[in-house]
Design a protein around this motif. Structure first.
Motif, PDB file in Angstrom:
ATOM      1  N   ALA A  78      11.789 -40.795 -33.037  1.00 17.26           N
ATOM      2  CA  ALA A  78      11.183 -39.592 -33.621  1.00 17.26           C
ATOM      3  C   ALA A  78      10.143 -39.939 -34.677  1.00 17.26           C
ATOM      4  O   ALA A  78       9.628 -39.050 -35.343  1.00 17.26           O
ATOM      5  N   SER A  79       9.831 -41.214 -34.849  1.00 15.54           N
ATOM      6  CA  SER A  79       8.913 -41.615 -35.920  1.00 15.54           C
ATOM      7  C   SER A  79       7.455 -41.321 -35.592  1.00 15.54           C
ATOM      8  O   SER A  79       6.974 -41.641 -34.510  1.00 15.54           O
ATOM      9  N   THR A  80       6.739 -40.720 -36.546  1.00 16.85           N
ATOM     10  CA  THR A  80       5.307 -40.478 -36.356  1.00 16.85           C
ATOM     11  C   THR A  80       4.492 -41.539 -37.087  1.00 16.85           C
ATOM     12  O   THR A  80       3.282 -41.543 -37.051  1.00 16.85           O
ATOM     13  N   GLY A  81       5.167 -42.430 -37.770  1.00 20.60           N
ATOM     14  CA  GLY A  81       4.480 -43.422 -38.593  1.00 20.60           C
ATOM     15  C   GLY A  81       4.454 -44.791 -37.942  1.00 20.60           C
ATOM     16  O   GLY A  81       4.281 -44.910 -36.729  1.00 20.60           O
ATOM     17  N   ASN A  82       4.628 -45.825 -38.758  1.00 21.16           N
ATOM     18  CA  ASN A  82       4.451 -47.192 -38.274  1.00 21.16           C
ATOM     19  C   ASN A  82       5.480 -47.609 -37.226  1.00 21.16           C
ATOM     20  O   ASN A  82       5.170 -48.406 -36.339  1.00 21.16           O
ATOM     21  N   HIS A  83       6.700 -47.079 -37.307  1.00 18.49           N
ATOM     22  CA  HIS A  83       7.700 -47.413 -36.286  1.00 18.49           C
ATOM     23  C   HIS A  83       7.288 -46.829 -34.935  1.00 18.49           C
ATOM     24  O   HIS A  83       7.399 -47.496 -33.906  1.00 18.49           O
ATOM     25  N   GLY A  84       6.807 -45.602 -34.947  1.00 14.75           N
ATOM     26  CA  GLY A  84       6.359 -44.972 -33.701  1.00 14.75           C
ATOM     27  C   GLY A  84       5.221 -45.742 -33.045  1.00 14.75           C
ATOM     28  O   GLY A  84       5.219 -45.978 -31.839  1.00 14.75           O
ATOM     29  N   ARG A  85       4.263 -46.142 -33.860  1.00 17.09           N
ATOM     30  CA  ARG A  85       3.137 -46.934 -33.334  1.00 17.09           C
ATOM     31  C   ARG A  85       3.624 -48.242 -32.737  1.00 17.09           C
ATOM     32  O   ARG A  85       3.212 -48.655 -31.651  1.00 17.09           O
ATOM     33  N   ALA A  86       4.476 -48.939 -33.502  1.00 19.19           N
ATOM     34  CA  ALA A  86       4.942 -50.261 -33.083  1.00 19.19           C
ATOM     35  C   ALA A  86       5.763 -50.170 -31.804  1.00 19.19           C
ATOM     36  O   ALA A  86       5.565 -50.957 -30.866  1.00 19.19           O
ATOM     37  N   LEU A  87       6.657 -49.200 -31.753  1.00 18.06           N
ATOM     38  CA  LEU A  87       7.520 -49.071 -30.574  1.00 18.06           C
ATOM     39  C   LEU A  87       6.697 -48.735 -29.335  1.00 18.06           C
ATOM     40  O   LEU A  87       6.937 -49.271 -28.244  1.00 18.06           O
ATOM     41  N   THR A  88       5.711 -47.856 -29.512  1.00 14.37           N
ATOM     42  CA  THR A  88       4.841 -47.492 -28.395  1.00 14.37           C
ATOM     43  C   THR A  88       4.130 -48.723 -27.856  1.00 14.37           C
ATOM     44  O   THR A  88       4.111 -48.973 -26.643  1.00 14.37           O
ATOM     45  N   HIS A  89       3.574 -49.508 -28.757  1.00  9.88           N
ATOM     46  CA  HIS A  89       2.835 -50.709 -28.339  1.00  9.88           C
ATOM     47  C   HIS A  89       3.769 -51.724 -27.681  1.00  9.88           C
ATOM     48  O   HIS A  89       3.449 -52.296 -26.631  1.00  9.88           O
ATOM     49  N   ALA A  90       4.939 -51.944 -28.299  1.00  8.06           N
ATOM     50  CA  ALA A  90       5.878 -52.950 -27.782  1.00  8.06           C
ATOM     51  C   ALA A  90       6.373 -52.557 -26.395  1.00  8.06           C
ATOM     52  O   ALA A  90       6.464 -53.403 -25.496  1.00  8.06           O
ATOM     53  N   ALA A  91       6.685 -51.273 -26.206  1.00  8.90           N
ATOM     54  CA  ALA A  91       7.184 -50.813 -24.902  1.00  8.90           C
ATOM     55  C   ALA A  91       6.121 -51.014 -23.838  1.00  8.90           C
ATOM     56  O   ALA A  91       6.369 -51.590 -22.767  1.00  8.90           O
ATOM     57  N   ARG A  92       4.918 -50.593 -24.148  1.00 11.09           N
ATOM     58  CA  ARG A  92       3.838 -50.683 -23.188  1.00 11.09           C
ATOM     59  C   ARG A  92       3.545 -52.135 -22.808  1.00 11.09           C
ATOM     60  O   ARG A  92       3.283 -52.457 -21.640  1.00 11.09           O
ATOM     61  N   ALA A  93       3.593 -53.027 -23.797  1.00  9.45           N
ATOM     62  CA  ALA A  93       3.303 -54.443 -23.550  1.00  9.45           C
ATOM     63  C   ALA A  93       4.303 -55.060 -22.577  1.00  9.45           C
ATOM     64  O   ALA A  93       3.992 -56.040 -21.899  1.00  9.45           O
ATOM     65  N   GLU A  94       5.510 -54.488 -22.509  1.00 11.18           N
ATOM     66  CA  GLU A  94       6.536 -55.050 -21.615  1.00 11.18           C
ATOM     67  C   GLU A  94       6.743 -54.176 -20.384  1.00 11.18           C
ATOM     68  O   GLU A  94       7.778 -54.248 -19.721  1.00 11.18           O
ATOM     69  N   GLY A  95       5.787 -53.321 -20.080  1.00 13.67           N
ATOM     70  CA  GLY A  95       5.866 -52.514 -18.863  1.00 13.67           C
ATOM     71  C   GLY A  95       6.854 -51.368 -18.963  1.00 13.67           C
ATOM     72  O   GLY A  95       7.305 -50.845 -17.946  1.00 13.67           O
ATOM     73  N   SER A  96       7.205 -50.967 -20.175  1.00 13.14           N
ATOM     74  CA  SER A  96       8.088 -49.819 -20.368  1.00 13.14           C
ATOM     75  C   SER A  96       7.257 -48.688 -20.988  1.00 13.14           C
ATOM     76  O   SER A  96       6.051 -48.834 -21.180  1.00 13.14           O
ATOM     77  N   VAL A  97       7.901 -47.583 -21.295  1.00 12.36           N
ATOM     78  CA  VAL A  97       7.191 -46.469 -21.924  1.00 12.36           C
ATOM     79  C   VAL A  97       8.015 -45.949 -23.096  1.00 12.36           C
ATOM     80  O   VAL A  97       9.236 -45.836 -22.995  1.00 12.36           O
ATOM     81  N   ALA A  98       7.349 -45.644 -24.198  1.00 16.19           N
ATOM     82  CA  ALA A  98       8.018 -45.029 -25.341  1.00 16.19           C
ATOM     83  C   ALA A  98       7.744 -43.529 -25.330  1.00 16.19           C
ATOM     84  O   ALA A  98       6.603 -43.108 -25.158  1.00 16.19           O
ATOM     85  N   THR A  99       8.793 -42.754 -25.500  1.00 15.94           N
ATOM     86  CA  THR A  99       8.642 -41.327 -25.737  1.00 15.94           C
ATOM     87  C   THR A  99       8.806 -41.107 -27.235  1.00 15.94           C
ATOM     88  O   THR A  99       9.769 -41.564 -27.830  1.00 15.94           O
ATOM     89  N   ILE A 100       7.800 -40.458 -27.847  1.00 14.16           N
ATOM     90  CA  ILE A 100       7.857 -40.207 -29.283  1.00 14.16           C
ATOM     91  C   ILE A 100       7.926 -38.692 -29.496  1.00 14.16           C
ATOM     92  O   ILE A 100       7.031 -37.967 -29.069  1.00 14.16           O
TER      93      ILE A 100
END
Ligand SMILES: *Cc1c(COP(=O)(O)O)cnc(C)c1O
Length: 333
Positions: A78-100
């Motif tokens: 549920a993070s709109t800040g730095n955790h949300g950004r980081a998780l989105t990037h990390a998921a995408r880099a490993e072929g996954s998807v982050a829902t925020i």
């Protein structure tokens, strides 16, 4: 010593796991702070990390620890800040998807930025609590994996890799200054640094306005504090009344916690910009702020300062640089 949920071997494993996926950020000596403090002062430029903060370390460690099935289902926060950004990037880099998940109150530019990084953004409800309820629904009904911002062993181990890098760059470090909110960063850095050099002091820095970990450490258990707006917005929020990981580690390993005023945080940002040529957000400036405030007492050896992030609203940054000691308060007035 009591058994802590994260120790040096966990952090060393995390470092091997995330190597090549996160930047090994520079560590530079500050000539100005070294002269002023009378001891070598090194700056860990973690605000140069991909996505602008150290949070990519923990998020990457979590995503790489998931099973292939879990990665396929995706992660959620549920993070709109730095955790949300980081998780989105990390998921995408490993072929996954982050829902925020975000509430309708989140400003459009923040929504756009997280979407641009590749998140599946869900706008739900009129508060952060309602966004969190949607996270829990997605976990229960769709099997998404919730990734907490700090209170998680894999997150703490990931953030701790920053401590290993500091120790390697400055093996005789006597004091490490680290920003403190939920305590994922401070717990990880303290476990890493003290695992290598038990006598190195680790000091947590946070803002006077709504310091939940400080209040909890004083009370001897997790407590809630009222949330107040601060220049160090990334340090806002509670530590969770059911805190399972970071409170125990911070309680056992932090040598001190020092609170900074808004004016002191602003002075830290100004110093970073004008003397070190670095743009950092308020949360990233608390270490420099503490050094400038003189409230650390006598320093008896080399100091390392973590500059944790740079995701500041640039209009606000400009107001701070131009000398308004408390731009947030003026804006609210
Ligand atoms: C999240 C964050 C912090 C605080 O980290 P915790 O692990 O919650 O203590 C400090 N600085 C920045 C830039 C952050 O994004």
């Amino acid at each position: 010593m009591i058994d802590l949920p994260v120790t040096l071997p966990d952090i060393e494993r995390a470092a091997r796991r995330i190597e090549g996926r996160v930047l090994r950020t520079p560590f530079v000596l500050s000539a100005v702070l070294t002269e002023r403090c009378g001891v070598p002062v090194g700056l860990k430029l973690e605000h140069h990390q991909t996505t602008g903060s150290f949070k990519l370390r923990g998020a990457t460690n979590v995503v790489l620890s998931l099973s292939p099935e879990e990665r396929l289902r995706g992660v959620v926060a549920a993070s709109t800040g730095n955790h949300g950004r980081a998780l989105t990037h990390a998921a995408r880099a490993e072929g996954s998807v982050a829902t925020i998940c975000m509430s309708t109150l989140v400003p459009e530019n923040k929504v756009a930025e997280i979407r641009r990084l590749g998140a599946d953004v869900r706008i739900v409800g009129g508060s952060q609590d309602e966004a969190q309820t949607e996270v829990e629904r997605l976990v229960a009904e769709d099997g998404l994996v919730m990734v907490p911002p700090f209170d998680d062993v894999a997150i703490v181990a990931g953030q701790g890799t920053l401590g290993l890098e500091i120790f390697e760059a400055m093996p005789d470090v006597a004091t490490v200054l680290v920003p403190l909110s939920g305590g994922g960063l401070a717990a990880g850095v303290a476990a890493a640094v003290k695992g290598r050099a038990p006598r190195t002091r680790v000091i947590g820095l946070t803002m006077e306005r709504g310091a939940a970990m400080k209040a909890s450490l004083d009370a001897g258990r997790p407590v809630q504090v009222e949330e107040v707006a601060s220049l160090a917005d990334s340090l806002g929020g509670g530590i969770g009344l059911g805190n399972a990981v970071t409170f125990a580690i911070c309680h056992a390993l932090l040598d001190d916690v020092i609170l900074l005023s808004e004016a002191e945080i602003a002075a830290g940002m100004r110093h970073a910009y004008c003397e070190e040529r670095e743009v950092i957000e308020g949360a990233g400036a608390v270490g420099i702020a503490a050094l400038l405030s003189g409230r650390l007492g006598r320093l008896d050896g080399p100091v390392a300062v973590v500059l944790s992030g740079r995701n500041v609203d640039m209009a606000q940054h400009l107001r701070v640089i131009n000398g308004n000691a408390d731009p947030f308060r003026e804006e609210a007035a």
